[in-house]
Design an enzyme around this catalytic site. Structure first.
Site, mmCIF file in Angstrom:
data_model
loop_
_atom_site.group_PDB
_atom_site.id
_atom_site.type_symbol
_atom_site.label_atom_id
_atom_site.label_comp_id
_atom_site.label_asym_id
_atom_site.label_seq_id
_atom_site.Cartn_x
_atom_site.Cartn_y
_atom_site.Cartn_z
ATOM 1 N N CYS A 1 0.818 -1.223 0.000
ATOM 2 C CA CYS A 1 0.000 0.000 0.000
ATOM 3 C C CYS A 1 0.849 1.269 0.000
ATOM 4 C CB CYS A 1 -0.975 -0.018 1.176
ATOM 5 S SG CYS A 1 -0.230 0.143 2.823
ATOM 6 N N HIS B 1 -5.628 1.928 -4.608
ATOM 7 C CA HIS B 1 -4.720 1.393 -3.580
ATOM 8 C C HIS B 1 -4.307 -0.025 -3.932
ATOM 9 C CE1 HIS B 1 -7.851 -0.871 -0.862
ATOM 10 N NE2 HIS B 1 -8.283 -0.814 -2.100
ATOM 11 N N HIS C 1 -2.728 1.396 6.762
ATOM 12 C CA HIS C 1 -3.037 1.258 5.332
ATOM 13 C C HIS C 1 -3.204 2.649 4.736
ATOM 14 C CE1 HIS C 1 -4.243 -0.969 1.775
ATOM 15 N NE2 HIS C 1 -5.193 -0.065 1.582
#
Length: 369
Positions: free
Chosen positions: A283, A345, A333
């Protein structure tokens, strides 16, 4: 002569008892089977896998942080070792100069107490005593003071290098532990997925693909609306008439637009923990790579990226294209906001870089770069 009598046939009572016992055994067996834990459903497996992926993401960011620290420490240790080598050379040269003075005095009739002190193992002791002897020439005093200063620097840098090496060893162990944790979580997730039928696994993949396609459609629609609004009246007139432009109608700035374009060029690339591109990403690896293409350097981890710009709160209505959306209380994240309530993402192992709703996970921070 032995008698050979036939065994008596079992009576009705005995047969009834045996039949009842057999029936009881069957009943107990059936009851035991009824109380066994049922196999988890597809939805239950998905929920458990999602939890494991989230936990793996936490461990991945710990891995990324330890890896970044390891690389920085390796550089620091290398620089220190180079500096120690240079200072050792300087100390050796200074000691050689003092040895030449001693040799010259020996040839001229012996080594003076001054030089004997200069060549002693304790330069500090020499400087203390030399003042009382009043036998130190300016050049000798200067040479010894320089030796003393260089020796102190050398000792300090050696000590610092040893400390950095110990810290590097600890960080390397932490790196291994984080890597093992990631691999353990992913192995459990794989085990769970393997309990599903191929049809069920295909259904899960299809649901993810549909979610990504819907998110892309919404992002495209938002971008089209933004472009249309910009062409029709321009951002300045829109702001003048309404007081402020709605988030979905705010065009991305130059570097934000470049970062979004870079991320969009990697749609479909696989998630790989610890990867920073250009063919696979985790990420924070994706957001860091995307902004690097726009000439902006971001820190390695999602936690550090959360402090890389201006915090805009947590309301997605205030987000603008190019903002980083940081998720979960531990900020483990991160995605790149593209407008229209959508992000790009790298979700988790087994998935690919894709569009998704920006509110699919709990938002911890919105960061404007």
């Amino acid at each position: 002569m032995a008698s050979h009598r036939r065994p008596k046939p079992a009576g009705r009572a005995r047969v009834s008892i045996m039949t009842a016992a057999a029936a009881a055994a069957v009943a107990l067996s059936a009851q035991s089977g009824a109380h066994a834990d049922p196999a988890p459903t597809k939805d239950q497996v998905k929920e458990q896998v999602d939890q494991l992926n989230e936990q793996a993401e936490v461990a991945t960011e710990q891995f990324n942080g330890a890896q970044a620290k390891q690389q920085e420490l390796q550089k620091q240790v290398g620089d220190l070792q180079d500096r120690v080598a240079r200072q050792q050379s300087q100390v050796t040269d200074l000691q050689g100069g003092l040895a030449e003075i001693a040799a010259e005095q020996y040839r001229n009739g012996g080594i003076s107490p001054t030089v004997q002190l200069m060549l002693s193992s304790s330069p500090d002791n020499f400087l203390t005593q030399a003042g009382s002897l009043n036998q130190v020439g300016d050049s000798q005093s200067s040479a010894l003071k320089e030796l003393q200063a260089q020796q102190r620097k050398l000792d300090q840098d050696k000590s610092e290098a040893q400390g950095k090496l110990a810290e590097l060893d600890s960080t390397t162990q932490q790196l291994k532990a984080s890597k093992d944790e990631v691999q353990g979580k992913l192995a459990k997730a794989t085990e769970l997925l393997n309990t599903l039928t191929e049809q069920e696994r295909q259904a899960l993949r299809a649901a993810e693909a549909k979610s990504a396609a819907d998110a892309k459609a919404q992002a495209d629609a938002a971008k089209a609306n933004t472009d249309r609004a910009s062409r029709d009246s321009g951002r300045s007139s829109l702001s003048a008439s309404t007081g402020s432009a709605p988030a979905s109608s705010v065009p991305a700035s130059g570097r934000a637009a470049a970062a979004i374009a870079a991320a969009e060029s990697k749609l479909g690339s696989p998630y790989v923990y610890g990867a920073t591109g250009p063919s696979s990403f985790d990420c924070s690896g994706l957001t860091g790579w995307a902004y690097a293409q726009a000439g902006v350097t971001l820190p390695r981890t999602s936690q550090a990226q959360a402090s890389a710009g201006t915090r805009i709160g947590t309301n997605i209505a205030n987000a603008q294209p190019g903002d980083l959306i940081i998720y979960y209380s531990g900020m483990t994240h991160v995605g790149l906001y593209v407008g229209g309530g959508q992000i790009i993402h790298a979700p988790h192992t087994g998935a690919v870089v894709r569009y998704e709703s920006a509110t699919v996970m709990p938002i911890a921070a919105i960061v404007r770069i």
